[in-house]
Design a protein around this motif. Structure first.
Motif, mmCIF file in Angstrom:
data_model
loop_
_atom_site.group_PDB
_atom_site.id
_atom_site.type_symbol
_atom_site.label_atom_id
_atom_site.label_comp_id
_atom_site.label_asym_id
_atom_site.label_seq_id
_atom_site.Cartn_x
_atom_site.Cartn_y
_atom_site.Cartn_z
ATOM 1 N N ALA A 173 -34.874 -46.899 61.703
ATOM 2 C CA ALA A 173 -34.693 -45.603 61.043
ATOM 3 C C ALA A 173 -33.217 -45.321 60.806
ATOM 4 O O ALA A 173 -32.826 -44.836 59.728
ATOM 5 N N VAL A 174 -32.383 -45.637 61.810
ATOM 6 C CA VAL A 174 -30.941 -45.395 61.667
ATOM 7 C C VAL A 174 -30.351 -46.327 60.613
ATOM 8 O O VAL A 174 -29.569 -45.901 59.750
ATOM 9 N N ARG A 175 -30.747 -47.601 60.636
ATOM 10 C CA ARG A 175 -30.242 -48.561 59.647
ATOM 11 C C ARG A 175 -30.670 -48.153 58.232
ATOM 12 O O ARG A 175 -29.860 -48.212 57.290
ATOM 13 N N ASP A 176 -31.912 -47.736 58.082
ATOM 14 C CA ASP A 176 -32.397 -47.318 56.765
ATOM 15 C C ASP A 176 -31.611 -46.108 56.256
ATOM 16 O O ASP A 176 -31.326 -46.016 55.051
ATOM 17 N N TRP A 177 -31.283 -45.206 57.162
ATOM 18 C CA TRP A 177 -30.538 -44.007 56.753
ATOM 19 C C TRP A 177 -29.135 -44.389 56.267
ATOM 20 O O TRP A 177 -28.666 -43.877 55.254
ATOM 21 N N PHE A 178 -28.468 -45.276 56.962
ATOM 22 C CA PHE A 178 -27.110 -45.677 56.566
ATOM 23 C C PHE A 178 -27.109 -46.542 55.312
ATOM 24 O O PHE A 178 -26.143 -46.515 54.545
ATOM 25 N N ASP A 179 -28.189 -47.288 55.084
ATOM 26 C CA ASP A 179 -28.230 -48.191 53.931
ATOM 27 C C ASP A 179 -28.965 -47.600 52.738
ATOM 28 O O ASP A 179 -29.110 -48.282 51.708
ATOM 29 N N ALA A 180 -29.426 -46.373 52.849
ATOM 30 C CA ALA A 180 -30.175 -45.757 51.738
ATOM 31 C C ALA A 180 -29.306 -45.675 50.490
ATOM 32 O O ALA A 180 -28.128 -45.304 50.553
ATOM 33 N N PRO A 181 -29.860 -46.019 49.328
ATOM 34 C CA PRO A 181 -29.073 -45.947 48.080
ATOM 35 C C PRO A 181 -28.838 -44.495 47.684
ATOM 36 O O PRO A 181 -29.472 -43.580 48.229
ATOM 37 N N PRO A 182 -27.942 -44.266 46.745
ATOM 38 C CA PRO A 182 -27.728 -42.895 46.270
ATOM 39 C C PRO A 182 -29.047 -42.263 45.824
ATOM 40 O O PRO A 182 -29.833 -42.881 45.115
ATOM 41 N N GLY A 183 -29.268 -41.041 46.277
ATOM 42 C CA GLY A 183 -30.515 -40.363 45.955
ATOM 43 C C GLY A 183 -31.576 -40.550 47.018
ATOM 44 O O GLY A 183 -32.639 -39.922 46.963
ATOM 45 N N GLY A 184 -31.309 -41.422 48.003
ATOM 46 C CA GLY A 184 -32.287 -41.689 49.052
ATOM 47 C C GLY A 184 -32.176 -40.772 50.248
ATOM 48 O O GLY A 184 -32.902 -40.934 51.235
ATOM 49 N N GLY A 185 -31.236 -39.834 50.200
ATOM 50 C CA GLY A 185 -31.097 -38.876 51.287
ATOM 51 C C GLY A 185 -30.410 -39.423 52.524
ATOM 52 O O GLY A 185 -30.517 -38.835 53.609
ATOM 53 N N PHE A 187 -26.819 -41.830 54.111
ATOM 54 C CA PHE A 187 -25.374 -41.691 54.326
ATOM 55 C C PHE A 187 -24.630 -41.335 53.041
ATOM 56 O O PHE A 187 -23.777 -40.449 53.033
ATOM 57 N N LEU A 188 -24.927 -42.035 51.950
ATOM 58 C CA LEU A 188 -24.192 -41.829 50.699
ATOM 59 C C LEU A 188 -24.407 -40.438 50.127
ATOM 60 O O LEU A 188 -23.537 -39.916 49.415
ATOM 61 N N ASP A 189 -25.557 -39.826 50.418
ATOM 62 C CA ASP A 189 -25.845 -38.494 49.890
ATOM 63 C C ASP A 189 -25.373 -37.382 50.826
ATOM 64 O O ASP A 189 -24.879 -36.346 50.377
ATOM 65 N N VAL A 190 -25.524 -37.594 52.116
ATOM 66 C CA VAL A 190 -25.303 -36.519 53.077
ATOM 67 C C VAL A 190 -23.878 -36.476 53.602
ATOM 68 O O VAL A 190 -23.292 -35.400 53.764
ATOM 69 N N VAL A 191 -23.296 -37.627 53.861
ATOM 70 C CA VAL A 191 -22.013 -37.676 54.582
ATOM 71 C C VAL A 191 -20.852 -38.187 53.730
ATOM 72 O O VAL A 191 -19.758 -37.615 53.738
ATOM 73 N N TYR A 192 -21.080 -39.265 52.986
ATOM 74 C CA TYR A 192 -19.976 -39.857 52.232
ATOM 75 C C TYR A 192 -19.601 -38.959 51.063
ATOM 76 O O TYR A 192 -20.434 -38.637 50.208
ATOM 77 N N GLY A 193 -18.334 -38.557 51.023
ATOM 78 C CA GLY A 193 -17.882 -37.632 49.986
ATOM 79 C C GLY A 193 -17.035 -38.271 48.910
ATOM 80 O O GLY A 193 -16.609 -37.592 47.972
ATOM 81 N N GLY A 194 -16.781 -39.553 49.041
ATOM 82 C CA GLY A 194 -15.928 -40.224 48.065
ATOM 83 C C GLY A 194 -16.728 -40.826 46.930
ATOM 84 O O GLY A 194 -17.889 -40.505 46.694
ATOM 85 N N SER A 195 -16.076 -41.735 46.211
ATOM 86 C CA SER A 195 -16.694 -42.429 45.091
ATOM 87 C C SER A 195 -17.127 -43.822 45.545
ATOM 88 O O SER A 195 -16.485 -44.425 46.407
ATOM 89 N N ALA A 213 -9.224 -52.512 47.772
ATOM 90 C CA ALA A 213 -10.664 -52.418 47.524
ATOM 91 C C ALA A 213 -11.390 -52.063 48.814
ATOM 92 O O ALA A 213 -12.085 -52.887 49.421
ATOM 93 N N VAL A 214 -11.227 -50.809 49.250
ATOM 94 C CA VAL A 214 -11.882 -50.354 50.467
ATOM 95 C C VAL A 214 -12.237 -48.882 50.318
ATOM 96 O O VAL A 214 -11.464 -48.093 49.770
ATOM 97 N N THR A 215 -13.430 -48.528 50.766
ATOM 98 C CA THR A 215 -13.861 -47.127 50.792
ATOM 99 C C THR A 215 -14.571 -46.868 52.112
ATOM 100 O O THR A 215 -14.890 -47.800 52.865
ATOM 101 N N GLY A 216 -14.843 -45.611 52.374
ATOM 102 C CA GLY A 216 -15.571 -45.251 53.590
ATOM 103 C C GLY A 216 -17.008 -45.731 53.569
ATOM 104 O O GLY A 216 -17.694 -45.680 54.602
ATOM 105 N N ALA A 217 -17.477 -46.181 52.400
ATOM 106 C CA ALA A 217 -18.848 -46.692 52.288
ATOM 107 C C ALA A 217 -18.905 -48.203 52.475
ATOM 108 O O ALA A 217 -19.972 -48.809 52.303
ATOM 109 N N ASP A 218 -17.779 -48.830 52.825
ATOM 110 C CA ASP A 218 -17.765 -50.270 53.040
ATOM 111 C C ASP A 218 -18.780 -50.628 54.140
ATOM 112 O O ASP A 218 -18.889 -49.923 55.145
ATOM 113 N N PRO A 219 -19.525 -51.708 53.977
ATOM 114 C CA PRO A 219 -20.562 -52.055 54.957
ATOM 115 C C PRO A 219 -20.068 -52.111 56.398
ATOM 116 O O PRO A 219 -20.757 -51.623 57.308
#
Length: 338
Positions: A173-185, A187-195, A213-219
């Motif tokens: 569940a935790v892995r799925d939440w962090f790896d969810a694509p945009p729109g999946g509710g 990490f990228l939707d809830v926490v990550y505020g960058g591009s 080439a680094v962002t806070g969304a880096d794996p």
């Protein structure tokens, strides 16, 4: 023999013009000696300003690139410091989690998990580094924080893991939440505020750019947050009735963090390569600026020895004109008849 003479008025005008010309030349030479630059660039360039204009343009571009390269070096240094902080937290936590998870004692798991809150907050703070009003881990959205608050992250994770009763279920569940694509509710939707796109490149020299080439969304950074978040969830009471499952989760969090640590080391290596390119560009720019400034100096600079000699000559000429004017002003009929 025919004699040609000047009248008093014509003679006065001639002396006045000569005096004015000598004074102008004296002032010009004095200014050149003081500034070290020629005042008559038309003569210095032979009337062709193309070469001088080209040198000035190249100098302007190089100095602009140098300023940008220094800014890039500052950004690269700040990114390295932040990644070093994250790596230090991740490696320490991974070791602690491994020991407690392998030990399996409920008290050891509880004590170790209780410190994960601060470790997660430290990583979030490191990823939100801001230099010159630019968030360095936000990609091209440099005006936005890279990672939202830890509490916001945990609230969403608690909701996503509600009803989970096994260690493997919690991990998935935790892995799925962090790896969810945009729109999946996730990490990228809830926490990550960058591009999702890395920040634009820095033009560090003519035709050369540097991009971090680094962002806070880096794996590897997501894995860092993931491993720490699992430990914090244990501290918040997840699987509170199953000590064995809690030990398994903590051991899995350790493995996640170890993997993240390796990724961060590789990421720091890539950033270091860009930093080396920036340093080389700065050295190259400085060398080219020095060469161009020397070339410009050969055109616009006034030779101090020649200028001083000409200045002395102009002074003597002006003194001679003043002396001649004084002699002529004292002429009288009696002196002329003598």
């Amino acid at each position: 023999m025919t004699r040609v003479s000047f009248g008093d008025l014509a003679q006065s005008q001639l002396l006045r013009r000569s005096s004015s010309a000598a004074e102008t030349r004296l002032a010009r030479l004095a200014a050149e000696l003081a500034s070290g630059k020629r005042s008559d660039l038309a003569t210095a360039t032979g009337g062709d300003f193309k070469l001088l204009a080209g040198i000035e343009r190249s100098l302007g571009l190089l100095k602009s690139h140098t300023a940008t390269a220094r800014e890039a070096a500052l950004a690269g240094g700040a990114i390295q410091v932040s990644l070093e902080q994250v790596q230090s937290v991740v490696e320490t936590a991974a070791n602690n989690f491994a020991i407690a998870g392998t030990n399996g004692a409920a008290q050891a798991v509880r004590i170790t998990a209780s410190g994960a809150d601060q470790q997660l907050a430290a990583v979030v703070a490191a990823l939100n580094v801001n230099v010159g009003e630019r968030y360095l881990f936000s990609g091209i959205a440099t005006d936005q924080r890279a990672v939202g608050g830890a509490e916001e992250m945990l609230s969403s994770l608690i909701a996503a893991t509600t009803g989970t009763s096994t260690a493997s279920g919690l991990q998935s569940a935790v892995r799925d939440w962090f790896d969810a694509p945009p729109g999946g509710g996730g990490f990228l939707d809830v926490v990550y505020g960058g591009s999702p796109d890395a920040g634009g490149g820095f033009p560090i020299s003519p035709g050369v750019g540097a991009t971090f080439a680094v962002t806070g969304a880096d794996p590897c950074l997501r894995r860092s947050l993931e491993g720490l978040a699992m430990a914090v969830l244990l501290d918040r009471g997840i699987l509170d009735q199953d000590d064995a499952a809690r030990s398994q989760v903590l051991a899995a969090a350790s493995e996640t963090l170890m993997s993240a640590g390796q990724g961060i080391a590789e990421l720091r290596g890539r950033i270091g390569t860009v930093e080396a390119a920036i340093d080389s560009a700065l050295i190259r720019n400085d060398a080219e600026v020095s060469a161009l400034e020397m070339a410009r100096g050969r055109i616009v600079s006034a030779d101090p020895y020649d200028t001083a000699s000409a200045l002395e000559e102009a002074r003597n000429q002006l003194e001679a004109i003043y002396a001649l004017t004084a002699r002529l002003s004292n002429l009288s009929l009696l002196e002329f008849l003598r």
